[in-house]
Design an enzyme around this catalytic site. Structure first.
Site, mmCIF file in Angstrom:
data_model
loop_
_atom_site.group_PDB
_atom_site.id
_atom_site.type_symbol
_atom_site.label_atom_id
_atom_site.label_comp_id
_atom_site.label_asym_id
_atom_site.label_seq_id
_atom_site.Cartn_x
_atom_site.Cartn_y
_atom_site.Cartn_z
ATOM 1 N N LYS A 1 0.798 -1.228 0.052
ATOM 2 C CA LYS A 1 -0.176 0.147 0.002
ATOM 3 C C LYS A 1 0.785 1.288 -0.037
ATOM 4 O O LYS A 1 0.602 2.195 -0.652
ATOM 5 C CB LYS A 1 -0.958 0.114 1.423
ATOM 6 N N THR B 1 -11.052 -1.364 13.117
ATOM 7 C CA THR B 1 -11.882 -2.075 14.362
ATOM 8 C C THR B 1 -13.038 -2.908 13.972
ATOM 9 O O THR B 1 -14.197 -2.590 14.187
ATOM 10 C CB THR B 1 -12.404 -0.851 15.459
ATOM 11 N N GLU C 1 -14.360 9.914 13.750
ATOM 12 C CA GLU C 1 -14.419 10.436 12.659
ATOM 13 C C GLU C 1 -15.735 10.117 11.825
ATOM 14 O O GLU C 1 -16.334 9.111 11.825
ATOM 15 C CB GLU C 1 -13.242 9.791 11.669
ATOM 16 N N PHE C 2 -16.292 11.177 11.239
ATOM 17 C CA PHE C 2 -17.677 11.119 10.367
ATOM 18 C C PHE C 2 -17.947 11.006 9.078
ATOM 19 O O PHE C 2 -19.052 10.978 8.569
ATOM 20 C CB PHE C 2 -18.646 12.182 10.951
ATOM 21 N N LEU C 3 -16.658 11.020 8.597
ATOM 22 C CA LEU C 3 -16.711 11.006 7.030
ATOM 23 C C LEU C 3 -17.610 9.976 6.310
ATOM 24 O O LEU C 3 -17.330 8.730 6.826
ATOM 25 C CB LEU C 3 -15.473 11.305 6.433
ATOM 26 N N ASN D 1 -24.103 6.558 14.659
ATOM 27 C CA ASN D 1 -24.181 5.454 13.683
ATOM 28 C C ASN D 1 -25.560 4.472 13.888
ATOM 29 O O ASN D 1 -26.226 4.169 13.115
ATOM 30 C CB ASN D 1 -22.899 4.662 13.624
ATOM 31 N N GLY E 1 -25.176 -1.379 4.520
ATOM 32 C CA GLY E 1 -23.790 -2.258 4.606
ATOM 33 C C GLY E 1 -22.708 -1.334 4.881
ATOM 34 O O GLY E 1 -22.726 -0.234 5.584
ATOM 35 N N CYS F 1 -18.857 0.380 8.514
ATOM 36 C CA CYS F 1 -19.323 0.994 9.576
ATOM 37 C C CYS F 1 -20.681 0.608 10.330
ATOM 38 O O CYS F 1 -20.642 -0.027 11.331
ATOM 39 C CB CYS F 1 -19.281 2.532 9.550
ATOM 40 N N LYS G 1 -20.891 -3.104 11.812
ATOM 41 C CA LYS G 1 -20.040 -3.583 12.888
ATOM 42 C C LYS G 1 -20.377 -2.721 14.202
ATOM 43 O O LYS G 1 -20.072 -2.915 15.162
ATOM 44 C CB LYS G 1 -18.594 -3.499 12.335
#
Ligand code: NAD
Length: 432
Positions: A35, A86, A151-153, A211, A260, A263, A266
């Protein structure tokens, strides 16, 4: 400021690049050498609109660099953002924090001067306390401050979301760290982002509660759509009518496939697990998870009925297979349930996705990727619109028909049913 992002995935890479673009010196670290090598060559490992241009620009101006050398990168930085995954624990429902704790252990021996350790990864309540304990083991007391900055992006809108966030949440009781982070985010705050400093645990929970609430909204309208289908009501009218109430708001009220992505599935599972740990019953979220798990079954049942209960040898095309448009992310996409089920029942599946073929379907019988919409659609019995890419919105299906007209099942309601029906296609959608 000198920043180090640990974990160069959707969150670490996007936020690292955006921080660099705001004038900071950013080093993005990842343990995945391939990567990092590809990023050094200017190749972007994920699909995210606008990201490539920003990476190249900031790399050229030397504001942004990439490395696998954690020690050097951390030692040279003032603020360390942990952005590792996570995911859900294998065979369980709680968050697997092994990557995060591994990084924390590594960090404990790399603290050479005062550093702010910021958790950007989504982590359960009290994880910050655990990180603090791990870092303290190496006699680092007073040399660090552990802060939560969820983070909310959204993938597909990540750069816009990062630069124009609704809010920036900083979880810390340490005013020195809070001040430094507020200063870091000041260019965004001055453009109108709300800034909220809370306790660390509150910041951790704000992310999960947000979320879970968004997942609830999606699931709620999906269930209302089921009722609309039985009562000849257009669910869009219901969503508009509800959304005009400012207490409800219009967003996340679009009926469609199961939610789906990396985020919502899970995070809803993890918040339940956290609540269990603290003897609290989050019954609403539990039923959201159950309803969402059932969603793909309901849609497959509709496919079954649309095809007159004959799936074997039917040619079914999926347009879009990722969990939503404008991303290449397959994590928890509802096609991972629907396509294998249809393949098992003997359907012949073709799919087209603007982000290319997907390794998740390599081993499935009779599932093939097509490089163009035309190749995917021609000769089908049924075309399923699974995501709402702009590429799909302007399709003139008439141009793709050879012989018998196919049926269209528009799971995202992107077409006008009148127009499609005028062209002689059988058209089905969600919630009428
Ligand atoms: P990702 O899987 O895309 O990226 C994580 C990266 O961390 C990987 O590249 C991995 O190689 C790297 N990594 C793991 N261990 C490492 C280590 N020890 N050292 C260096 N690098 C390491 O994950 P993501 O989608 O960016 O999500 C990261 C976190 O952000 C998660 O907690 C997620 O819930 C949260 N989040 C994700 C989104 C999203 O839209 N993807 C949005 C908000 C929050």
């Amino acid at each position: 400021m000198k920043l180090c992002m640990i974990g160069t995935g959707y969150v670490g890479l996007v936020s690292g690049v955006c921080f660099a673009d705001l004038g900071n010196e950013v080093i993005c670290v990842d343990k995945n050498k391939d990567k990092i090598d590809s990023l050094k060559r200017g190749e972007i490992p994920i699909y995210e609109p606008g990201l490539s241009e920003l990476v190249i620009k900031n790399n050229r101006s030397k504001k942004l660099s990439f490395s696998t050398d954690l020690e050097k990168s951390v030692k040279n930085s003032d603020i360390i953002f942990i952005c590792v995954g996570t995911p859900t624990k294998k065979g369980g429902s709680s968050a697997d924090l092994s990557q995060l704790y591994k990084v924390s252990k590594e960090l404990s021996s790399l603290i050479n001067k005062f550093k702010i350790i910021v958790t950007k990864s989504t982590v359960p309540v009290t994880t910050g306390d655990e990180i603090e304990k791990i870092l303290s083991k190496k006699n680092n007391k007073k040399k660090f401050s552990v802060v939560s900055n969820p983070e909310f992006l959204r993938e597909g809108e990540a750069i816009r979301d990062f630069i124009y966030p609704d809010r920036i949440v900083i979880g810390t009781n340490d005013n020195k760290a809070g001040k430094i982070l507020k200063n870091l985010y000041n260019p965004l705050i001055s453009k109108g982002a709300s800034y909220l400093q809370t306790s660390r645990r509150s910041a951790e929970l704000i992310k999960y509660a947000s979320n879970a609430f968004l997942a609830t909204k999606i699931t709620f309208i999906n269930e209302i759509a089921n009722l609309c289908e039985k009562t000849a009501i257009n669910v869009e009218d219901i969503a508009i009518g509800m959304g005009l109430d400012k207490r409800i708001g219009s967003r996340f009220l679009r009926a469609g496939p199961a939610y789906g992505g990396s985020c919502f599935p899970k995070d809803t599972r993890a918040i339940i697990s956290t609540a269990d740990k603290f003897n609290t019953n989050l019954s609403v979220i539990k039923s959201v998870i159950k309803s969402n798990e059932n969603r793909s079954k309901i849609l497959l049942d509709r496919v079954y009925k649309i095809l007159n209960r004959k799936i074997k040898n039917k040619k079914i095309t999926f347009l879009g297979v990722t969990f939503k448009a404008n991303t290449d992310d397959m994590r928890d996409s509802s096609t991972l349930k629907m396509i294998p089920w249809l393949s098992k029942k003997g359907a012949i599946i073709k799919y087209f996705d603007p982000t290319g073929h997907k390794k998740e379907f390599f081993k499935l019988k009779n599932v093939i990727n097509k490089k163009t919409i035309k190749e995917a659609v021609q000769g089908s019995d049924l075309v399923i619109i699974h995501t709402e890419w702009n590429d799909f919105k302007s399709i003139n299906f008439k141009n793709y028909v050879k012989g018998k007209k196919f049926i269209i099942f528009d799971m995202r309601k992107i077409y006008s049913s009148t127009k499609i029906k005028e062209q002689g296609f059988k058209y089905y959608t969600i919630g009428n």
